[in-house]
Scaffold this motif. Structure first.
Motif, PDB file in Angstrom:
ATOM      1  N   ALA A 253     -95.000  83.225  30.521  1.00 32.80           N
ATOM      2  CA  ALA A 253     -94.140  82.600  29.505  1.00 32.80           C
ATOM      3  C   ALA A 253     -93.681  83.621  28.467  1.00 32.80           C
ATOM      4  CB  ALA A 253     -94.901  81.476  28.826  1.00 32.80           C
ATOM      5  N   THR A 254     -92.405  83.514  28.088  1.00 27.37           N
ATOM      6  CA  THR A 254     -91.888  84.367  27.010  1.00 27.37           C
ATOM      7  C   THR A 254     -91.095  83.505  26.040  1.00 27.37           C
ATOM      8  OG1 THR A 254     -89.710  84.816  27.949  1.00 27.37           O
ATOM      9  CG2 THR A 254     -91.537  86.219  28.710  1.00 27.37           C
ATOM     10  N   SER A 255     -90.690  84.092  24.926  1.00 25.35           N
ATOM     11  CA  SER A 255     -89.940  83.354  23.907  1.00 25.35           C
ATOM     12  C   SER A 255     -88.548  82.957  24.398  1.00 25.35           C
ATOM     13  CB  SER A 255     -89.825  84.198  22.644  1.00 25.35           C
ATOM     14  OG  SER A 255     -89.176  85.421  22.949  1.00 25.35           O
ATOM     15  N   ALA A 256     -88.152  83.438  25.572  1.00 23.23           N
ATOM     16  CA  ALA A 256     -86.832  83.084  26.119  1.00 23.23           C
ATOM     17  C   ALA A 256     -86.841  81.704  26.769  1.00 23.23           C
ATOM     18  CB  ALA A 256     -86.389  84.132  27.130  1.00 23.23           C
ATOM     19  N   PHE A 257     -88.023  81.147  27.026  1.00 23.78           N
ATOM     20  CA  PHE A 257     -88.130  79.838  27.689  1.00 23.78           C
ATOM     21  C   PHE A 257     -87.240  79.801  28.942  1.00 23.78           C
ATOM     22  CE2 PHE A 257     -90.507  76.678  25.062  1.00 23.78           C
ATOM     23  CZ  PHE A 257     -90.890  77.525  24.032  1.00 23.78           C
ATOM     24  N   LYS A 258     -87.428  80.793  29.766  1.00 22.07           N
ATOM     25  CA  LYS A 258     -86.645  80.873  31.003  1.00 22.07           C
ATOM     26  C   LYS A 258     -87.429  80.208  32.129  1.00 22.07           C
ATOM     27  CE  LYS A 258     -83.537  84.471  32.780  1.00 22.07           C
ATOM     28  NZ  LYS A 258     -82.652  83.433  33.243  1.00 22.07           N
ATOM     29  N   PHE A 259     -86.761  79.282  32.851  1.00 16.89           N
ATOM     30  CA  PHE A 259     -87.440  78.522  33.905  1.00 16.89           C
ATOM     31  C   PHE A 259     -86.724  78.667  35.242  1.00 16.89           C
ATOM     32  CE2 PHE A 259     -88.443  76.366  29.907  1.00 16.89           C
ATOM     33  CZ  PHE A 259     -89.824  76.319  29.976  1.00 16.89           C
ATOM     34  N   LYS A 260     -87.454  78.282  36.272  1.00 17.87           N
ATOM     35  CA  LYS A 260     -86.910  78.364  37.621  1.00 17.87           C
ATOM     36  C   LYS A 260     -85.702  77.422  37.785  1.00 17.87           C
ATOM     37  CE  LYS A 260     -88.809  77.804  42.211  1.00 17.87           C
ATOM     38  NZ  LYS A 260     -89.873  76.993  42.802  1.00 17.87           N
TER      39      LYS A 260
ATOM     40  N   PRO B 175     -83.414  76.399  26.578  1.00 20.92           N
ATOM     41  CA  PRO B 175     -82.902  75.629  25.439  1.00 20.92           C
ATOM     42  C   PRO B 175     -81.542  76.151  24.958  1.00 20.92           C
ATOM     43  CG  PRO B 175     -85.213  76.177  25.108  1.00 20.92           C
ATOM     44  CD  PRO B 175     -84.775  76.911  26.331  1.00 20.92           C
ATOM     45  N   ALA B 176     -80.674  75.202  24.581  1.00 27.87           N
ATOM     46  CA  ALA B 176     -79.342  75.563  24.077  1.00 27.87           C
ATOM     47  C   ALA B 176     -79.301  75.338  22.567  1.00 27.87           C
ATOM     48  CB  ALA B 176     -78.290  74.690  24.760  1.00 27.87           C
TER      49      ALA B 176
ATOM     50  N   VAL C 168     -84.523  76.955  17.205  1.00 26.80           N
ATOM     51  CA  VAL C 168     -85.507  78.016  16.972  1.00 26.80           C
ATOM     52  C   VAL C 168     -86.732  77.738  17.835  1.00 26.80           C
ATOM     53  CG1 VAL C 168     -86.958  79.161  15.251  1.00 26.80           C
ATOM     54  CG2 VAL C 168     -84.686  78.335  14.609  1.00 26.80           C
ATOM     55  N   LEU C 169     -87.156  78.745  18.565  1.00 28.95           N
ATOM     56  CA  LEU C 169     -88.266  78.569  19.500  1.00 28.95           C
ATOM     57  C   LEU C 169     -89.473  79.376  19.054  1.00 28.95           C
ATOM     58  CD1 LEU C 169     -86.046  79.098  22.635  1.00 28.95           C
ATOM     59  CD2 LEU C 169     -86.993  76.916  21.861  1.00 28.95           C
ATOM     60  N   PRO C 170     -90.650  78.921  19.444  1.00 19.22           N
ATOM     61  CA  PRO C 170     -91.834  79.737  19.158  1.00 19.22           C
ATOM     62  C   PRO C 170     -91.729  81.080  19.891  1.00 19.22           C
ATOM     63  CG  PRO C 170     -92.441  77.656  20.227  1.00 19.22           C
ATOM     64  CD  PRO C 170     -90.960  77.703  20.180  1.00 19.22           C
ATOM     65  N   THR C 171     -92.323  82.113  19.318  1.00 17.04           N
ATOM     66  CA  THR C 171     -92.285  83.421  19.967  1.00 17.04           C
ATOM     67  C   THR C 171     -93.616  83.741  20.630  1.00 17.04           C
ATOM     68  OG1 THR C 171     -92.893  84.452  17.885  1.00 17.04           O
ATOM     69  CG2 THR C 171     -90.543  84.349  18.409  1.00 17.04           C
ATOM     70  N   GLU C 172     -94.611  82.881  20.388  1.00 14.30           N
ATOM     71  CA  GLU C 172     -95.902  83.065  21.059  1.00 14.30           C
ATOM     72  C   GLU C 172     -96.491  81.713  21.415  1.00 14.30           C
ATOM     73  OE1 GLU C 172     -97.997  85.388  18.178  1.00 14.30           O
ATOM     74  OE2 GLU C 172     -98.407  83.648  16.933  1.00 14.30           O
ATOM     75  N   GLU C 173     -97.564  81.748  22.217  1.00  7.35           N
ATOM     76  CA  GLU C 173     -98.056  80.507  22.830  1.00  7.35           C
ATOM     77  C   GLU C 173     -98.794  79.564  21.887  1.00  7.35           C
ATOM     78  OE1 GLU C 173    -100.700  81.492  26.011  1.00  7.35           O
ATOM     79  OE2 GLU C 173    -102.215  82.362  24.681  1.00  7.35           O
ATOM     80  N   ASP C 174     -99.169  80.036  20.717  1.00  5.01           N
ATOM     81  CA  ASP C 174     -99.850  79.139  19.783  1.00  5.01           C
ATOM     82  C   ASP C 174     -99.266  79.333  18.388  1.00  5.01           C
ATOM     83  OD1 ASP C 174    -101.504  77.403  18.505  1.00  5.01           O
ATOM     84  OD2 ASP C 174    -103.382  78.400  19.036  1.00  5.01           O
ATOM     85  N   GLU C 175     -98.116  78.726  18.158  1.00  3.21           N
ATOM     86  CA  GLU C 175     -97.398  78.916  16.893  1.00  3.21           C
ATOM     87  C   GLU C 175     -97.098  77.557  16.265  1.00  3.21           C
ATOM     88  OE1 GLU C 175     -94.107  81.614  17.454  1.00  3.21           O
ATOM     89  OE2 GLU C 175     -93.677  81.661  15.313  1.00  3.21           O
TER      90      GLU C 175
END
Ligand SMILES: [Ca+2]
Length: 223
Positions: A38-45, A50-51, A82-89
């Motif tokens: 997982a990265t802050s880009a929230f890129k999925f298969k 997110p837009a 705005v998205l989280p940049t790490e897994e526990d934010e």
């Protein structure tokens, strides 16, 4: 001789199910990135990332029922792009208070709009990662319409339509990571709605920490 299961009742059940759902063919696509990928880009298969310019970005959010965790974000964080940049934010996620059984929040699009997709995103290292909720929708025109149905009220009784049930938990129970869910319909439209109600449930009750870290909600207009 082994008895064969009778075929007719099965067909009857199938027809009944089709009748219940009508023409709507809601499809839920869920993707999972493990904590390692997982990265802050929230890129999925399969699920779109997110837009920022979706219908949801201009919506009004309201907490209908439940208690939010003070360390978390306000409901507006769900639509700010705005998205989280790490897994526990915590500050960049909305989540219901520890030890509580979920809650409900509502999105108001301002007017009834033909909706193509509803996409939801979450991220947490363990049991607060997966998403478990019911999505309800309404155009607000039913005379019985209750715009703020509390948890003890069945939305179906007051002008809401159940779109689908989302549950991204795995059988294995190794559930940490990032989740993307995309709700769409084979026809291209989920329907024309003004309000969306997210009826959120805990992912587990083994401890107090089963309320999902929701990072973003996107509502995409029908193309
Ligand atoms: Ca956000």
């Amino acid at each position: 001789m082994t008895a064969r299961p009778p075929k007719l009742p099965f067909v009857a059940i199938l027809l009944f199910a089709v009748a219940l759902t009508g023409r709507a063919q809601v499809k839920v696509t869920a993707d999972h990135n493990t904590s390692a990928t997982a990265t802050s880009a929230f890129k999925f298969k399969n699920v779109p990332s997110p837009a920022k310019d979706d219908l949801g970005a201009k919506a009004k959010l309201l907490l209908v029922d439940g208690e939010l965790d003070e360390n978390g974000a306000n409901p507006s964080a769900l639509i700010d792009g705005v998205l989280p940049t790490e897994e526990d934010e915590p500050a960049r996620n909305l989540f219901f208070n520890a030890g509580t059984g979920g809650g409900r929040f509502r999105m108001d699009l301002g007017s009834a709009i033909e909706i193509g997709q509803v996409n939801t995103y979450s991220w947490h290292p363990n049991t607060r990662g997966p998403q478990v909720y019911r999505l309800w929708a309404s155009d607000g025109t039913d005379p019985r319409f209750n715009a703020e149905p509390k948890g003890n009220i069945d939305p179906a009784s007051c002008g809401w339509k159940l779109i689908t049930v989302v549950d991204t938990r795995s059988q294995e129970g190794n559930d940490g990571g990032q989740y993307g869910v995309s709700i769409a319909d084979a026809s291209g439209s989920l329907g024309k709605y003004r309000y969306l109600l997210f009826d959120c449930y805990v992912t587990e009750t083994a401890d107090d920490f089963g309320n999902t870290f929701y990072s973003e909600v996107d509502v995409v207009a029908k193309k």
